[in-house]
Design an enzyme around this catalytic site. Structure first.
Site, PDB file in Angstrom:
ATOM      1  N   ASN A  61       4.325  50.355  90.481  1.00 21.17           N
ATOM      2  CA  ASN A  61       4.888  51.322  89.817  1.00 21.17           C
ATOM      3  C   ASN A  61       4.374  52.199  88.775  1.00 21.17           C
ATOM      4  OD1 ASN A  61       7.515  49.489  90.723  1.00 21.17           O
ATOM      5  ND2 ASN A  61       7.265  51.401  91.741  1.00 21.17           N
ATOM      6  N   VAL A 104       3.984  55.414  84.042  1.00 27.50           N
ATOM      7  CA  VAL A 104       4.895  54.647  84.653  1.00 27.50           C
ATOM      8  C   VAL A 104       5.557  55.820  85.617  1.00 27.50           C
ATOM      9  CG1 VAL A 104       7.347  53.525  84.518  1.00 27.50           C
ATOM     10  CG2 VAL A 104       5.064  53.058  82.906  1.00 27.50           C
ATOM     11  N   CYS A 105       5.845  55.198  86.861  1.00 22.15           N
ATOM     12  CA  CYS A 105       6.572  56.091  87.854  1.00 22.15           C
ATOM     13  C   CYS A 105       7.738  56.967  87.296  1.00 22.15           C
ATOM     14  CB  CYS A 105       6.862  55.605  88.868  1.00 22.15           C
ATOM     15  SG  CYS A 105       7.742  56.497  90.415  1.00 22.15           S
ATOM     16  N   LEU A 106       7.798  58.128  87.190  1.00 20.96           N
ATOM     17  CA  LEU A 106       9.146  58.829  86.460  1.00 20.96           C
ATOM     18  C   LEU A 106      10.459  58.371  87.249  1.00 20.96           C
ATOM     19  CD1 LEU A 106       7.622  62.305  85.585  1.00 20.96           C
ATOM     20  CD2 LEU A 106       8.062  60.394  83.882  1.00 20.96           C
TER      21      LEU A 106
END
Length: 150
Positions: A41, A49-51
């Site tokens: 992620n 970082v993946c929202l």
């Protein structure tokens, strides 16, 4: 007792770039790892970082301590390979867990040792951006949400 998923990240040191949006705390901050990390992620090159991962758990009641004491430990302990920013890490985690663990440990040794973080800090200190940079260390032992310095 450490969760098996967090074990390969144990002992790693990361510099974290945090950007607060104008709508903070009602909108989640943008978080990125400055030094490289191998995680489903987290984008390997940008450190983003993946929202979706942040937004799913974010609440206006949170503050920055939640990022470092709750969110980041949970992210390392419970990666979500079905919503990847790093497809290679996600595929390896699902198909070859031992290979994934070995690659994570390799990245921790190469990019997240105390020495590597200190060197990376020398390069990024002079950027002069309006942001908050903090350090995060994974010991792999603390339960998510534990707060030592209260």
């Amino acid at each position: 007792m450490a969760n098996e998923t967090s074990a390969p990240f144990a002992g790693g040191h990361w510099k974290i770039h945090v950007e607060l949006p104008d709508q903070y705390p009602y909108k989640s901050p943008s978080i990125g790892f400055v030094n490289r990390i191998f995680h489903p992620n987290i984008d390997e090159l940008s450190g983003s970082v993946c929202l979706d991962v942040i937004n799913q758990t974010w609440s206006p009641m949170y503050d920055m301590i939640n990022i470092f004491e709750v969110f980041l430990p949970q992210l390392l302990r419970y990666p979500n390979p079905s919503d990847p920013l790093n497809g290679e890490a996600a595929a390896l985690m699902m198909r070859e867990p031992k290979g994934y663990e070995a690659k994570v440990k390799e990245y921790v040794a190469k990019y997240a040792s105390k020495e590597a973080v200190d060197e990376a800090g020398e390069d990024t200190e002079s950027e002069g951006e309006l942001s908050s940079a903090g350090s995060y260390e994974s010991d792999g032992e603390e339960p998510a949400g534990a707060m030592d310095d209260v």
